[in-house]
Design a protein around this motif. Sequence first.
Motif, short mmCIF file in Angstrom:
data_model
loop_
_atom_site.label_atom_id
_atom_site.label_comp_id
_atom_site.label_asym_id
_atom_site.label_seq_id
_atom_site.Cartn_x
_atom_site.Cartn_y
_atom_site.Cartn_z
N VAL A 137 0.83 -1.21 0.00
CA VAL A 137 0.00 0.00 0.00
C VAL A 137 0.87 1.26 0.00
O VAL A 137 0.59 2.23 -0.72
N LEU A 138 1.94 1.24 0.80
CA LEU A 138 2.79 2.43 0.93
C LEU A 138 3.91 2.48 -0.11
O LEU A 138 4.68 3.44 -0.14
N GLY A 139 4.02 1.45 -0.93
CA GLY A 139 5.04 1.44 -1.98
C GLY A 139 6.46 1.27 -1.46
O GLY A 139 7.40 1.87 -1.99
N ARG A 140 6.61 0.49 -0.42
CA ARG A 140 7.93 0.22 0.16
C ARG A 140 8.09 -1.28 0.31
O ARG A 140 7.17 -2.04 0.10
N ASN A 141 9.28 -1.70 0.76
CA ASN A 141 9.46 -3.13 1.01
C ASN A 141 9.15 -3.45 2.47
O ASN A 141 9.07 -2.56 3.32
N GLN A 142 8.99 -4.73 2.77
CA GLN A 142 8.59 -5.17 4.10
C GLN A 142 9.62 -4.78 5.16
O GLN A 142 9.27 -4.40 6.27
N ILE A 145 9.16 -1.22 6.13
CA ILE A 145 7.95 -1.08 6.95
C ILE A 145 8.22 -1.54 8.38
O ILE A 145 7.79 -0.91 9.34
N SER A 146 8.95 -2.63 8.52
CA SER A 146 9.29 -3.14 9.85
C SER A 146 10.07 -2.09 10.63
O SER A 146 9.77 -1.80 11.80
N ARG A 147 11.07 -1.50 10.00
CA ARG A 147 11.87 -0.45 10.66
C ARG A 147 11.01 0.77 10.98
O ARG A 147 11.11 1.35 12.06
N MET A 148 10.17 1.16 10.01
CA MET A 148 9.31 2.32 10.20
C MET A 148 8.34 2.08 11.37
O MET A 148 8.12 2.97 12.20
#
Length: 161
Positions: A137-142, A145-148
Amino acid sequence: MIIGEIQRFLRDDGMVHISRKIRDDARKIAIIREKYRMNENSEISLEKMENISGMSKQDIIIAMEADKNASSIENESVLDYLDNKMSAEASDKPSETDKVINHIAMQQAFNSLDDSERRLIMLRYMQDKTQKQVAEVLGRNQVAISRMEKNTLAKLRRAMM
């Protein structure tokens, strides 16, 4: 501090987990509390627990928080859920003033996040999406997203202290 589903997420053996030291500290604190409760027939204060355990107040609180049961937020908004949880922990019957203050604190903490962080929390904890689904959805890798997510949860914790 973020509670319920976020605590469950942090405690699970998933991508992010509670360290063995914190889990051991939680067990140690539970034993100290139970022994004190049996001997003194009352709850132990944080100061006494600090003296007995040799741990800092902050470490004791972290261990106690890590040992709490999780609860679900399936049918509530993030702010309402956190507001209700904070009110319930504060006392059995919080006053209307406490409810308003807690809601404002939660709203300020949530509003301190940038748009992508707020969206991440909404997707992960309101819509129960996996990190992989959020990444799409956010156009990033997993991994990003985990770090974020880790950084966002830490940011929320700091804002609530």
